[in-house]
Design a protein around this motif. Sequence first.
Motif, PDB file in Angstrom:
ATOM      1  N   TYR A 122     -32.829  11.732 -19.044  1.00  0.00           N
ATOM      2  CA  TYR A 122     -32.102  12.767 -19.846  1.00  0.00           C
ATOM      3  C   TYR A 122     -32.783  13.945 -19.497  1.00  0.00           C
ATOM      4  O   TYR A 122     -34.087  14.332 -19.439  1.00  0.00           O
ATOM      5  CB  TYR A 122     -32.442  12.621 -21.526  1.00  0.00           C
ATOM      6  CG  TYR A 122     -32.137  14.028 -22.204  1.00  0.00           C
ATOM      7  CD1 TYR A 122     -30.835  14.414 -22.130  1.00  0.00           C
ATOM      8  CD2 TYR A 122     -32.814  14.526 -23.129  1.00  0.00           C
ATOM      9  CE1 TYR A 122     -30.404  15.597 -22.859  1.00  0.00           C
ATOM     10  CE2 TYR A 122     -32.603  15.528 -23.926  1.00  0.00           C
ATOM     11  CZ  TYR A 122     -31.178  16.124 -23.772  1.00  0.00           C
ATOM     12  OH  TYR A 122     -31.040  17.389 -24.384  1.00  0.00           O
ATOM     13  N   GLU A 129     -27.860  16.906 -19.284  1.00  0.00           N
ATOM     14  CA  GLU A 129     -27.319  15.667 -18.414  1.00  0.00           C
ATOM     15  C   GLU A 129     -27.951  14.429 -18.778  1.00  0.00           C
ATOM     16  O   GLU A 129     -29.334  14.428 -18.934  1.00  0.00           O
ATOM     17  CB  GLU A 129     -27.718  15.984 -16.979  1.00  0.00           C
ATOM     18  CG  GLU A 129     -27.097  15.018 -15.969  1.00  0.00           C
ATOM     19  CD  GLU A 129     -26.990  15.260 -14.525  1.00  0.00           C
ATOM     20  OE1 GLU A 129     -26.505  14.542 -13.810  1.00  0.00           O
ATOM     21  OE2 GLU A 129     -27.809  16.442 -14.410  1.00  0.00           O
ATOM     22  N   TRP A 130     -27.271  13.170 -18.840  1.00  0.00           N
ATOM     23  CA  TRP A 130     -27.541  11.823 -19.086  1.00  0.00           C
ATOM     24  C   TRP A 130     -27.241  11.133 -17.990  1.00  0.00           C
ATOM     25  O   TRP A 130     -26.316  11.118 -17.281  1.00  0.00           O
ATOM     26  CB  TRP A 130     -27.130  11.413 -20.595  1.00  0.00           C
ATOM     27  CG  TRP A 130     -27.371  12.063 -21.666  1.00  0.00           C
ATOM     28  CD1 TRP A 130     -28.202  11.568 -22.619  1.00  0.00           C
ATOM     29  CD2 TRP A 130     -26.606  13.216 -22.112  1.00  0.00           C
ATOM     30  NE1 TRP A 130     -28.469  12.392 -23.773  1.00  0.00           N
ATOM     31  CE2 TRP A 130     -27.587  13.344 -23.682  1.00  0.00           C
ATOM     32  CE3 TRP A 130     -25.767  13.974 -21.881  1.00  0.00           C
ATOM     33  CZ2 TRP A 130     -27.236  14.382 -24.311  1.00  0.00           C
ATOM     34  CZ3 TRP A 130     -25.646  15.093 -22.539  1.00  0.00           C
ATOM     35  CH2 TRP A 130     -26.207  15.450 -23.822  1.00  0.00           C
ATOM     36  N   VAL A 131     -28.288  10.185 -17.566  1.00  0.00           N
ATOM     37  CA  VAL A 131     -27.855   9.403 -16.299  1.00  0.00           C
ATOM     38  C   VAL A 131     -28.371   7.949 -16.663  1.00  0.00           C
ATOM     39  O   VAL A 131     -29.470   7.806 -17.082  1.00  0.00           O
ATOM     40  CB  VAL A 131     -28.814   9.951 -15.037  1.00  0.00           C
ATOM     41  CG1 VAL A 131     -28.577   8.957 -13.868  1.00  0.00           C
ATOM     42  CG2 VAL A 131     -28.547  11.416 -14.847  1.00  0.00           C
ATOM     43  N   ASP A 166     -23.749   3.524 -11.218  1.00  0.00           N
ATOM     44  CA  ASP A 166     -24.558   4.799 -11.738  1.00  0.00           C
ATOM     45  C   ASP A 166     -23.239   5.570 -12.705  1.00  0.00           C
ATOM     46  O   ASP A 166     -22.236   5.714 -12.219  1.00  0.00           O
ATOM     47  CB  ASP A 166     -25.089   5.508 -10.645  1.00  0.00           C
ATOM     48  CG  ASP A 166     -26.132   4.793  -9.863  1.00  0.00           C
ATOM     49  OD1 ASP A 166     -27.175   4.715 -10.486  1.00  0.00           O
ATOM     50  OD2 ASP A 166     -25.902   4.354  -8.674  1.00  0.00           O
ATOM     51  N   SER A 179     -23.143   9.222 -14.942  1.00  0.00           N
ATOM     52  CA  SER A 179     -23.810  10.404 -15.461  1.00  0.00           C
ATOM     53  C   SER A 179     -22.981  11.250 -16.328  1.00  0.00           C
ATOM     54  O   SER A 179     -21.644  11.407 -15.944  1.00  0.00           O
ATOM     55  CB  SER A 179     -24.593  11.287 -14.269  1.00  0.00           C
ATOM     56  OG  SER A 179     -23.480  11.835 -13.435  1.00  0.00           O
ATOM     57  N   ARG A 226     -22.628  15.293 -17.609  1.00  0.00           N
ATOM     58  CA  ARG A 226     -23.491  16.738 -17.676  1.00  0.00           C
ATOM     59  C   ARG A 226     -22.696  17.697 -18.417  1.00  0.00           C
ATOM     60  O   ARG A 226     -21.282  17.685 -18.166  1.00  0.00           O
ATOM     61  CB  ARG A 226     -23.645  17.161 -16.186  1.00  0.00           C
ATOM     62  CG  ARG A 226     -24.134  18.646 -16.094  1.00  0.00           C
ATOM     63  CD  ARG A 226     -24.725  18.914 -14.899  1.00  0.00           C
ATOM     64  NE  ARG A 226     -25.586  20.288 -14.844  1.00  0.00           N
ATOM     65  CZ  ARG A 226     -26.759  20.563 -15.290  1.00  0.00           C
ATOM     66  NH1 ARG A 226     -27.547  19.348 -15.726  1.00  0.00           N
ATOM     67  NH2 ARG A 226     -27.018  21.621 -15.156  1.00  0.00           N
TER      68      ARG A 226
END
Length: 450
Positions: A320, A342-344, A371, A373, A375
């Motif tokens: 995060y 942003e969360w990844v 992956d 993400s 944002r």
Amino acid sequence: ISATYNLTDGTLLPGYNQESRILGFNPNFDLGMSGFILGKQRYNVWGRETNYNIAETSRDNGWLVQNERLNKQYTNTHSKNLNFRATLEPVKDLSIELTVLRTFSENQNEFFRWNPSVSIFESQSKVAISTLTYSNVSINSAFSALGNGYKSSVFSSLLEIRKEVSEILGKQNGNSSLLNSGYYDGYGGTQQEVILGAFITSYTQRTINENNINPIKNLPLPNWSVNYNGLKNFKFMKKHLKNFVLRHSYSSTVSISGMQSNLTAQFDDNGDATARDLNSNFIAENQIQNVAISERFSPLIGMDATWNIKGQGLTTKFEYKKDRSATLSLNNNQVTEILGDEWVIGIGYKFAKVKLPIEKIPASPVNLRFDCSFRDNLTVIRKVVENTNQATAGQQVLSIKASGDYNMSRYLTLTVYYEQTINTPKIATSYPTGNIAAGIRLRFNLAGVQ
């Protein structure tokens, strides 16, 4: 622990009419030049001004040509850089890295030439241009939530504390006194030093005092990075974990650009400002264009783990991130804030042996990776005089990436991939966009081919 402090000074004096001989002395070995030859400059090793001026020394000794058309400037350059770094390990498997930096540079230019009308050498059109960057801690205001109409409690604080900053500045100037408005004469709500001091202290949450309202006097504060990888050592986790790292990082800097001496500023014998602008505010000694505070949690919380699943390694990642940039423009007295979250999430797994239904291709490992993400960005312009808040840009960006790698031979790798990006704007003047890329990629590695 490591620390470096670099001090660099330079001088360029046009019109010097002497020859240089042994060690740089002139033919007469005049001692007036000895200080300069041995490295004496406008600043000492601590970065403090020495009032030493080689141009004036040369003038007094007759070492300058009397040329009123000399068009090359007398230049003094000065820079000082502080860089401190420390790595701490208070407990096993926990490492903390601290960094402190401060960079200041100044270029001073002037024409130092003969004036035949008064028969003296004089300084003309003297201008100093400076830049400053230092590490800072503004975490106390980083999590302030936005209100209705994108209002910010931090910006509201900036507006409210201007009178306190005006009081500090006004009491330092013998030409100022308290007005009925609550501001001090010459230090109104739009005066450069007032807005600058209120901006720095409100967005960094520093105490309002003489030093903190002046960025030149601000002390740099440490930024940090924290890593912990000891969870895998606990008995109940050894069976399930191969590796597990928790991460946190914080950085914040204050940058001042376009700072130059104000040619219209005037001061009395006590050094107090006397010249005023059209709004009856005192003109500051230095004119500043922009001041920016950049803050980043990269990440605020992050996790990297390798799990033991059927003897294979399942890798997972979570982050995060949070960032903020606030730029004060003193040309139009407005603050531009750019806010981001942003969360990844990432997952990877390796299958040891996979056999394709093709006889000539041997079984090979397959690496799968996913992956995702998300944002969220927002740009808000806040005007000091009008006390308004307006969103001018912003979007939500969703990114998805998936891939699988398969080694068809020693040199040939087959990759199947899928990538998608969805951009959803927050303002009506923009429209949603999306991009998809998918396919099969063959990569041939020439290394080792004979």
